[in-house]
Design a protein around this motif. Structure first.
Motif, PDB file in Angstrom:
ATOM      1  N   GLY A   1       0.831  -1.209   0.000  1.00 24.22           N
ATOM      2  CA  GLY A   1       0.000   0.000   0.000  1.00 24.22           C
ATOM      3  C   GLY A   1       0.857   1.246   0.000  1.00 24.22           C
ATOM      4  O   GLY A   1       2.092   1.183  -0.004  1.00 24.22           O
ATOM      5  N   ASP A   2       0.211   2.403   0.010  1.00 20.21           N
ATOM      6  CA  ASP A   2       0.954   3.666   0.053  1.00 20.21           C
ATOM      7  C   ASP A   2       1.682   3.803   1.387  1.00 20.21           C
ATOM      8  O   ASP A   2       2.730   4.434   1.473  1.00 20.21           O
ATOM      9  CB  ASP A   2      -0.006   4.834  -0.147  1.00 20.21           C
ATOM     10  CG  ASP A   2      -0.584   4.845  -1.561  1.00 20.21           C
ATOM     11  OD1 ASP A   2       0.195   5.007  -2.498  1.00 20.21           O
ATOM     12  OD2 ASP A   2      -1.803   4.663  -1.706  1.00 20.21           O
ATOM     13  N   SER A   3       1.102   3.218   2.438  1.00 16.31           N
ATOM     14  CA  SER A   3       1.704   3.230   3.773  1.00 16.31           C
ATOM     15  C   SER A   3       1.509   1.864   4.413  1.00 16.31           C
ATOM     16  O   SER A   3       0.674   1.088   3.964  1.00 16.31           O
ATOM     17  CB  SER A   3       0.991   4.264   4.670  1.00 16.31           C
ATOM     18  OG  SER A   3       1.279   5.569   4.258  1.00 16.31           O
TER      19      SER A   3
ATOM     20  N   ASN B   1       1.488  12.608   1.727  1.00 21.72           N
ATOM     21  CA  ASN B   1       0.395  12.141   0.879  1.00 21.72           C
ATOM     22  C   ASN B   1       0.207  10.632   0.982  1.00 21.72           C
ATOM     23  O   ASN B   1      -0.926  10.143   0.975  1.00 21.72           O
ATOM     24  CB  ASN B   1       0.630  12.574  -0.572  1.00 21.72           C
ATOM     25  CG  ASN B   1       0.558  14.086  -0.703  1.00 21.72           C
ATOM     26  OD1 ASN B   1       0.122  14.769   0.221  1.00 21.72           O
ATOM     27  ND2 ASN B   1       0.991  14.599  -1.835  1.00 21.72           N
ATOM     28  N   ASP B   2       1.307   9.881   1.085  1.00 20.89           N
ATOM     29  CA  ASP B   2       1.151   8.433   1.253  1.00 20.89           C
ATOM     30  C   ASP B   2       0.478   8.098   2.590  1.00 20.89           C
ATOM     31  O   ASP B   2      -0.320   7.161   2.670  1.00 20.89           O
ATOM     32  CB  ASP B   2       2.510   7.729   1.143  1.00 20.89           C
ATOM     33  CG  ASP B   2       2.893   7.477  -0.317  1.00 20.89           C
ATOM     34  OD1 ASP B   2       1.992   7.464  -1.183  1.00 20.89           O
ATOM     35  OD2 ASP B   2       4.093   7.303  -0.584  1.00 20.89           O
ATOM     36  N   LEU B   3       0.783   8.856   3.628  1.00 25.14           N
ATOM     37  CA  LEU B   3       0.096   8.648   4.907  1.00 25.14           C
ATOM     38  C   LEU B   3      -1.388   8.994   4.767  1.00 25.14           C
ATOM     39  O   LEU B   3      -2.264   8.264   5.256  1.00 25.14           O
ATOM     40  CB  LEU B   3       0.733   9.511   6.002  1.00 25.14           C
ATOM     41  CG  LEU B   3       2.185   9.182   6.365  1.00 25.14           C
ATOM     42  CD1 LEU B   3       2.745  10.234   7.329  1.00 25.14           C
ATOM     43  CD2 LEU B   3       2.303   7.793   7.001  1.00 25.14           C
TER      44      LEU B   3
ATOM     45  N   LYS C   1      -5.842   6.630  -3.606  1.00 28.53           N
ATOM     46  CA  LYS C   1      -4.460   6.400  -4.037  1.00 28.53           C
ATOM     47  C   LYS C   1      -3.961   7.682  -4.683  1.00 28.53           C
ATOM     48  O   LYS C   1      -4.701   8.367  -5.382  1.00 28.53           O
ATOM     49  CB  LYS C   1      -4.386   5.246  -5.042  1.00 28.53           C
ATOM     50  CG  LYS C   1      -2.965   4.771  -5.270  1.00 28.53           C
ATOM     51  CD  LYS C   1      -2.932   3.371  -5.865  1.00 28.53           C
ATOM     52  CE  LYS C   1      -1.539   2.799  -5.791  1.00 28.53           C
ATOM     53  NZ  LYS C   1      -1.085   2.518  -4.412  1.00 28.53           N
ATOM     54  N   ASP C   2      -2.678   8.013  -4.451  1.00 26.88           N
ATOM     55  CA  ASP C   2      -2.132   9.183  -5.140  1.00 26.88           C
ATOM     56  C   ASP C   2      -1.450   8.723  -6.435  1.00 26.88           C
ATOM     57  O   ASP C   2      -0.639   7.801  -6.422  1.00 26.88           O
ATOM     58  CB  ASP C   2      -1.199  10.009  -4.240  1.00 26.88           C
ATOM     59  CG  ASP C   2      -0.105   9.206  -3.571  1.00 26.88           C
ATOM     60  OD1 ASP C   2      -0.177   7.961  -3.569  1.00 26.88           O
ATOM     61  OD2 ASP C   2       0.837   9.832  -3.058  1.00 26.88           O
ATOM     62  N   PRO C   3      -1.832   9.338  -7.560  1.00 27.50           N
ATOM     63  CA  PRO C   3      -1.297   8.902  -8.856  1.00 27.50           C
ATOM     64  C   PRO C   3       0.092   9.471  -9.099  1.00 27.50           C
ATOM     65  O   PRO C   3       0.279  10.382  -9.893  1.00 27.50           O
ATOM     66  CB  PRO C   3      -2.318   9.435  -9.864  1.00 27.50           C
ATOM     67  CG  PRO C   3      -2.911  10.641  -9.203  1.00 27.50           C
ATOM     68  CD  PRO C   3      -2.841  10.399  -7.709  1.00 27.50           C
ATOM     69  N   THR C   4       1.089   8.928  -8.411  1.00 25.92           N
ATOM     70  CA  THR C   4       2.465   9.411  -8.548  1.00 25.92           C
ATOM     71  C   THR C   4       3.120   8.690  -9.742  1.00 25.92           C
ATOM     72  O   THR C   4       2.582   8.749 -10.829  1.00 25.92           O
ATOM     73  CB  THR C   4       3.228   9.242  -7.222  1.00 25.92           C
ATOM     74  OG1 THR C   4       3.091   7.891  -6.781  1.00 25.92           O
ATOM     75  CG2 THR C   4       2.648  10.156  -6.146  1.00 25.92           C
ATOM     76  N   ARG C   5       4.268   8.030  -9.547  1.00 28.14           N
ATOM     77  CA  ARG C   5       4.923   7.377 -10.690  1.00 28.14           C
ATOM     78  C   ARG C   5       3.953   6.471 -11.451  1.00 28.14           C
ATOM     79  O   ARG C   5       3.226   5.708 -10.837  1.00 28.14           O
ATOM     80  CB  ARG C   5       6.087   6.515 -10.203  1.00 28.14           C
ATOM     81  CG  ARG C   5       7.389   7.231 -10.208  1.00 28.14           C
ATOM     82  CD  ARG C   5       8.461   6.311  -9.723  1.00 28.14           C
ATOM     83  NE  ARG C   5       8.113   5.708  -8.441  1.00 28.14           N
ATOM     84  CZ  ARG C   5       8.848   4.800  -7.834  1.00 28.14           C
ATOM     85  NH1 ARG C   5       9.953   4.374  -8.380  1.00 28.14           N
ATOM     86  NH2 ARG C   5       8.491   4.308  -6.667  1.00 28.14           N
TER      87      ARG C   5
HETATM   88 MG    MG Z   1       1.426   6.636  -3.110  1.00 25.60          MG
END
Ligand code: MG
Length: 341
Positions: free
Chosen positions: A44-46, A85-87, A224-228
């Protein structure tokens, strides 16, 4: 191109850092080998760890962006925002603190280091958090290209969100325009001269996410954050982990004119480049209008839009509805775009 499966002595390729299938394969085959812990395997993001009757949320991130100063931000703001943001994506909007490791090349200007540090402090103030521990390493000239930051963060939450929580019947909201960060960094790197209009969106999102959580309550199912890998990778991961399919409405995707122009000049799909100040939020369709209204009242959410619907069947599939027809959106590893974040 040689693939790992037929190579007796495979080596790391740029695609392994691109946020797509090659990266997930590397994590699975190297970093998760022998790991049985379900929290680590959730990717997950975190990480979310039960602590008394609450949850400790922990995340870590490294940043190597080139150039380290770009329109709209710099590596310092990026390092704080990325972890915050991941948190937030796990539902943790109260960030207790961050740690920061700086690895810097001999000869790097101290004044640039100061600018990066000040920028980290500004981002921390915006996120309502602070850096509580740090480390500094210097490498000889040529042993590292400029500067790299590694940042971790931790906080507590009562309610945990996962990127695997989408349900058929949900819709997906983006908190704003897509493509800005990656395209701004690439434009600066290639001196396209678009910098006036094109700026990175890099920002801590915990305040904005709190607005959505407060409004939607239990009807907010996944974030979810659309990063890479951009929106394409983020939606694919959400669809795979949730066991659903997603239909993305191309005409509903908010995108700045400058980002569209840069994407065209660079020949890059704006849906596959990193964002650093956007979240994709899955909510029950009945709640979408109220969440959009709340997001748009926040300075970081004025361009929020409902861009996709979630359907049962074909788990993991993401479809792009172009208005003329529908085609499957596929993550690509052949354009790795290194050092975007
Ligand atoms: Mg993320």
């Amino acid at each position: 191109m040689k693939h790992d499966a037929d190579d007796p002595n495979p080596r790391v390729r740029l695609a392994h850092g691109a946020g797509g299938p090659a990266m997930r394969a590397l994590i699975e085959s190297v970093f998760l080998e022998g790991v049985t812990d379900p929290e680590a395997r959730a990717l997950g993001d975190s990480a979310v760890l039960p602590l008394g009757d609450r949850f400790l949320v922990v995340s870590t991130d490294a940043h190597v962006v080139m150039p380290p100063f770009f329109p709209g931000g710099d590596i310092g703001r990026l390092s704080v925002s990325g972890v915050v943001n991941d948190l937030a994506m796990a539902g943790c909007c109260d960030v207790i603190g961050l740690t920061s490791s700086v690895i810097v090349e001999e000869g790097f200007p101290i004044e640039a280091l100061r600018r990066i540090q000040r920028s980290m402090q500004v981002a921390c103030a915006e996120a309502g958090t602070r850096i509580v521990s740090g480390d500094t390493k210097v490498m000889q000239k040529g042993e590292i290209d400029g500067i790299a930051l590694s940042t971790s963060g931790f906080g507590l939450t009562d309610r945990v969100l996962r990127d695997s929580g989408l349900l058929a019947g949900d819709v997906v909201i983006t908190t704003g325009t897509l493509g800005d960060h990656g395209l701004a960094v690439l434009s600066a790197r290639h001196s396209l001269g678009l910098e006036g209009d094109l700026r990175s969106d890099v920002a801590p999102l915990n305040g904005l996410v709190r607005v959505a959580l407060d409004r939607a309550g239990s009807k907010l199912h996944a974030m979810k954050d659309p990063t890479r890998g951009g929106a394409t990778s983020a939606l694919t991961e959400m669809a795979e982990k949730s066991g659903v399919s997603i239909v993305l409405d191309e005409h509903a995707v908010p995108m700045s004119a400058a980002a569209r122009a840069a994407a065209e000049i660079l020949g890059i799909d704006p849906l596959s480049v990193a964002n650093e100040g956007k979240a994709l939020i899955g909510v029950e369709a009945s709640e979408a209008a109220a969440v959009l209204e709340a997001l748009r009242a926040h300075p970081l959410g004025v361009n929020a839009a409902c861009i996709a619907r979630v359907e049962a069947g074909q788990p993991g599939a993401v479809w792009l509805d172009t208005g003329f027809g529908t085609r499957r959106l596929v993550e690509r590893d052949d354009q790795p775009l290194p050092r975007i974040c």
